[in-house]
Design an enzyme around this catalytic site. Structure first.
Site, mmCIF file in Angstrom:
data_model
loop_
_atom_site.group_PDB
_atom_site.id
_atom_site.type_symbol
_atom_site.label_atom_id
_atom_site.label_comp_id
_atom_site.label_asym_id
_atom_site.label_seq_id
_atom_site.Cartn_x
_atom_site.Cartn_y
_atom_site.Cartn_z
ATOM 1 N N HIS A 132 -9.140 -17.380 -36.391
ATOM 2 C CA HIS A 132 -10.570 -17.487 -36.690
ATOM 3 C C HIS A 132 -11.312 -18.214 -35.562
ATOM 4 C CE1 HIS A 132 -14.372 -18.418 -38.602
ATOM 5 N NE2 HIS A 132 -14.185 -19.648 -38.157
ATOM 6 N N HIS A 137 -14.936 -17.202 -32.721
ATOM 7 C CA HIS A 137 -15.990 -17.983 -32.070
ATOM 8 C C HIS A 137 -16.064 -17.860 -30.550
ATOM 9 C CE1 HIS A 137 -17.498 -20.245 -35.553
ATOM 10 N NE2 HIS A 137 -16.251 -20.356 -35.959
ATOM 11 N N GLU A 178 -21.367 -18.418 -38.370
ATOM 12 C CA GLU A 178 -20.235 -17.799 -39.067
ATOM 13 C C GLU A 178 -20.545 -16.392 -39.579
ATOM 14 O OE1 GLU A 178 -17.304 -18.979 -39.028
ATOM 15 O OE2 GLU A 178 -17.511 -21.139 -38.707
ATOM 16 N N SER A 197 -13.572 -12.330 -37.804
ATOM 17 C CA SER A 197 -12.164 -12.708 -37.906
ATOM 18 C C SER A 197 -11.566 -12.234 -39.226
ATOM 19 C CB SER A 197 -12.004 -14.226 -37.762
ATOM 20 O OG SER A 197 -12.763 -14.907 -38.744
HETATM 21 N N1 HBI Z 1 -14.238 -28.796 -37.712
HETATM 22 N N2 HBI Z 1 -12.562 -27.756 -36.544
HETATM 23 C C1 HBI Z 1 -13.744 -27.697 -37.164
HETATM 24 N N3 HBI Z 1 -14.410 -26.517 -37.215
HETATM 25 C C2 HBI Z 1 -15.617 -26.428 -37.845
HETATM 26 O O1 HBI Z 1 -16.212 -25.342 -37.857
HETATM 27 C C3 HBI Z 1 -16.160 -27.571 -38.441
HETATM 28 C C4 HBI Z 1 -15.431 -28.767 -38.354
HETATM 29 N N4 HBI Z 1 -15.932 -29.878 -38.915
HETATM 30 C C5 HBI Z 1 -17.215 -29.918 -39.548
HETATM 31 C C6 HBI Z 1 -17.882 -28.616 -39.624
HETATM 32 N N5 HBI Z 1 -17.370 -27.546 -39.091
HETATM 33 C C7 HBI Z 1 -19.201 -28.486 -40.362
HETATM 34 O O2 HBI Z 1 -19.396 -29.595 -41.187
HETATM 35 C C8 HBI Z 1 -20.407 -28.315 -39.433
HETATM 36 O O3 HBI Z 1 -20.625 -26.950 -39.202
HETATM 37 C C9 HBI Z 1 -21.665 -28.858 -39.999
HETATM 38 FE FE FE Z 2 -15.697 -20.972 -37.859
#
Ligand code: HBI
Ligand code: FE
Length: 275
Positions: A132, A137, A178, A197
């Site tokens: 994913h 991304h 997303e 994904s």
């Molecule tokens: N951590 N690894 C990872 N990937 C994310 O997409 C992610 C995260 N921590 C917080 C988070 N997303 C969301 O809270 C934010 O998009 C606001």
């Molecule tokens: Fe994501």
């Protein structure tokens, strides 16, 4: 000096104990087991078959650039392919706290989970894995407007935390990073990572039967989301510049959305125009 008795287990699912304070880990690419690469190749093959009809052109250019059909990509080598937009990929154990996540994005570092799903999870996974995070991304990080937007998104994180508006900022990430769609030559295509994904979501999201609304910042920032099912509604941009252009007014928009009534996931309001 006290030594660790055991070397960090490579690619262990959710190995937060061996992460640095910024939640990064060494990827240890050479230690990835063969079955991990096999899972990657199968997922990659399935998604690639869907992209010509369903994925946005900028995303497809990014995927071609990354050239990652053979197996789980080496993050350092993939980072070299992002030189033009200045992003670096870093390995993390999985979801990380918001402040660390925002700090990475605002420094143009994209956190990529360093484990891959099990074979029985091919179709559905609750948390992000490397398939994913990378295939979803990273391709769009080759697009200048999108790459600049994502850094700016991270930079607004601190403001959102200080003002109780992280929920609203997360809605922007959810609906546009997303699950975003883009209109290209009269067709609606997917660019969002959660869509591209997932085989099921790729087909569902681009079906004209599912409601779509034109991207409007205030509407998106107020709209709640579901994490456990296909999305009931998608937002459509015309250009990645629309996301970048929003950054200037994003702090005020977050406060407005914070103080407004949230809109339930999938709801269509009287004032909405379906595309
Ligand atoms: N951590 N690894 C990872 N990937 C994310 O997409 C992610 C995260 N921590 C917080 C988070 N997303 C969301 O809270 C934010 O998009 C606001
Ligand atoms: Fe994501």
């Amino acid at each position: 000096m006290k030594m660790k008795a055991i070397a960090p287990a490579p690619n262990l699912r959710g190995d937060y104990a061996s992460a640095a304070p910024d939640y990064t880990l060494p990827q240890l690419h050479a230690a990835i087991p063969t079955r991990g690469h096999a899972t990657w190749r199968e997922l990659h093959r399935r998604q690639m078959a869907l992209f010509p009809r369903h994925a946005a052109s900028a995303y497809r250019e990014g995927v071609a650039r990354l050239d990652c059909a053979q197996g789980i990509p080496n993050l350092a080598r993939a980072s070299d392919k992002l030189r033009e937009t200045g992003w670096t990929l870093v390995a993390v154990p999985g979801l990380i706290p918001e402040d660390a996540f925002f700090a990475h994005l605002s420094a143009r570092r994209f956190p990529v989970t360093n484990w891959i799903r099990r074979p029985e999870e091919m179709d559905y996974l609750e948390e992000p894995d490397i398939f994913h995070d990378f295939l979803g991304h990273v391709p769009l990080l080759t697009n200048r407007h999108f790459a600049d937007f994502l850094q700016g998104y991270g930079a607004v994180g601190e403001f959102a935390q200080r003002h109780g508006a992280v929920r609203m900022l997360a809605r922007l990430y959810w609906h546009m990073v997303e699950f975003g769609l883009i209109e290209e030559g009269g067709e609606v295509r997917a660019y969002g990572a959660g869509i591209l994904s997932s085989a099921k979501e790729t087909v569902h999201a681009t079906s004209a039967a599912v409601p779509r609304l034109r991207f409007a910042p205030d509407r998106v920032l107020r709209t709640e989301y579901r994490i456990d099912d296909l999305q009931p509604l998608y937002f459509v941009i015309e250009d990645y510049g629309e996301l970048f252009d929003l950054l200037d007014t994003l702090p005020e928009a977050l406060l407005r959305a914070r103080d407004a009534e949230p809109i339930p996931a999938g709801a269509i309001l009287p004032g909405d125009t379906r595309l």
